[in-house]
Design an enzyme around this catalytic site. Structure first.
Site, PDB file in Angstrom:
ATOM      1  N   CYS A 167     -17.745  22.805   0.207  1.00  0.00           N
ATOM      2  CA  CYS A 167     -18.933  23.260   0.935  1.00  0.00           C
ATOM      3  C   CYS A 167     -18.734  24.573   1.691  1.00  0.00           C
ATOM      4  O   CYS A 167     -19.585  25.454   1.648  1.00  0.00           O
ATOM      5  CB  CYS A 167     -19.457  22.175   1.863  1.00  0.00           C
ATOM      6  N   SER A 199     -21.761  20.038  -2.628  1.00  0.00           N
ATOM      7  CA  SER A 199     -21.419  18.737  -2.068  1.00  0.00           C
ATOM      8  C   SER A 199     -21.115  17.787  -3.217  1.00  0.00           C
ATOM      9  O   SER A 199     -21.469  18.057  -4.365  1.00  0.00           O
ATOM     10  CB  SER A 199     -22.611  18.192  -1.262  1.00  0.00           C
ATOM     11  N   HIS A 209     -19.811  18.697   7.226  1.00  0.00           N
ATOM     12  CA  HIS A 209     -20.372  19.330   6.038  1.00  0.00           C
ATOM     13  C   HIS A 209     -21.126  20.576   6.490  1.00  0.00           C
ATOM     14  O   HIS A 209     -21.637  20.627   7.609  1.00  0.00           O
ATOM     15  CB  HIS A 209     -21.329  18.343   5.363  1.00  0.00           C
TER      16      HIS A 209
END
Length: 242
Positions: A68, A120, A103
């Protein structure tokens, strides 16, 4: 057989911005998500933009799988020539089954609409189409996606627009707005996000932290023991169940 190297997308004048963003996302998907447990590119969040753009160039040369954080840097690099496209980082801290996960995606604002680019393990936690009327609509869409995986979103951090100047010595501002969303009402979250989005559009925000992203050391638990040498940023996406 030598695996074929995906071609770096080129912007054509005939493309609409959504088509161009789609081409960038398709390219990232062709590089694939890095499941190996080894990070191929070191991304230090405090580095000047110019250094991170060099790393992005390297990503296009090496064509290795990415996670990410690398996708955010690559997304900035590939959208650099498009002044109508504003880019800003959006980070999530979530909780699932006793552990915290981190994330990050690249928020996009163009022509009155919000969307995102990213990578992702989960297809609905990366790119979102440029169709959201408000920043909060985009964030709540991510929150809904997280719910499907039984992740509760604890914190959302929004950075500033990243300059389109690839040689800038400015670092990226990763967390100008930090919301403890798990302790806030939905209406409150929306209000904060909309005020922030308005200030962003009017370009009246200045970097907040005098650059001490290192305060972010108190990251969520990392599950694997062999982690001593990894920098906190490296860890950031390891567990993006996200």
């Amino acid at each position: 057989v030598q695996p074929s190297v995906p071609l770096v997308p080129n912007y054509k004048l005939s493309m609409s911005i959504p088509e161009w963003l789609q081409a960038i996302q398709t390219y990232m998907k062709m590089l694939q998500y890095n499941h190996t447990g080894t990070q191929f590119f070191e991304i230090r969040k405090t580095r000047p933009l110019s250094g991170l753009m060099e790393t992005a160039k390297e990503m296009t040369r090496e064509s290795l799988p990415i996670k990410c954080l690398e996708a955010v840097i690559l997304g900035i690099y590939l959208t650099n020539g498009q002044p109508s496209v504003e880019r800003f980082p959006i980070s999530f801290k979530t909780h699932f089954s006793g552990n915290y996960f981190h994330h990050v995606v690249l928020g996009i604002y163009c022509n009155g609409r919000y969307g995102s680019l990213g990578m992702s393990r989960r297809s609905d936690l990366m790119d979102k189409p440029l169709t959201f009327r408000t920043l909060s609509d985009l964030i709540f869409e991510f929150e809904d996606s997280y719910k499907k995986y039984l992740h509760s979103v604890k914190k959302v951090k929004i950075g500033l627009y990243v300059p389109h100047e690839p040689h800038s010595f400015q670092p990226i501002e990763w967390k100008q707005l930090v919301l403890n969303v798990s302790k806030m009402m939905h209406t409150e979250v929306r209000k904060e996000l909309e005020k922030f989005a308005r200030d962003m559009r009017m370009k009246i925000l200045k970097p907040s932290s005098g650059h001490s992203p290192m305060k972010e050391r108190s990251r969520g638990k990392s599950l694997s023991p062999r982690r001593r040498q990894a920098s906190p940023q490296r860890r950031a996406c390891r567990r993006d169940k996200s």
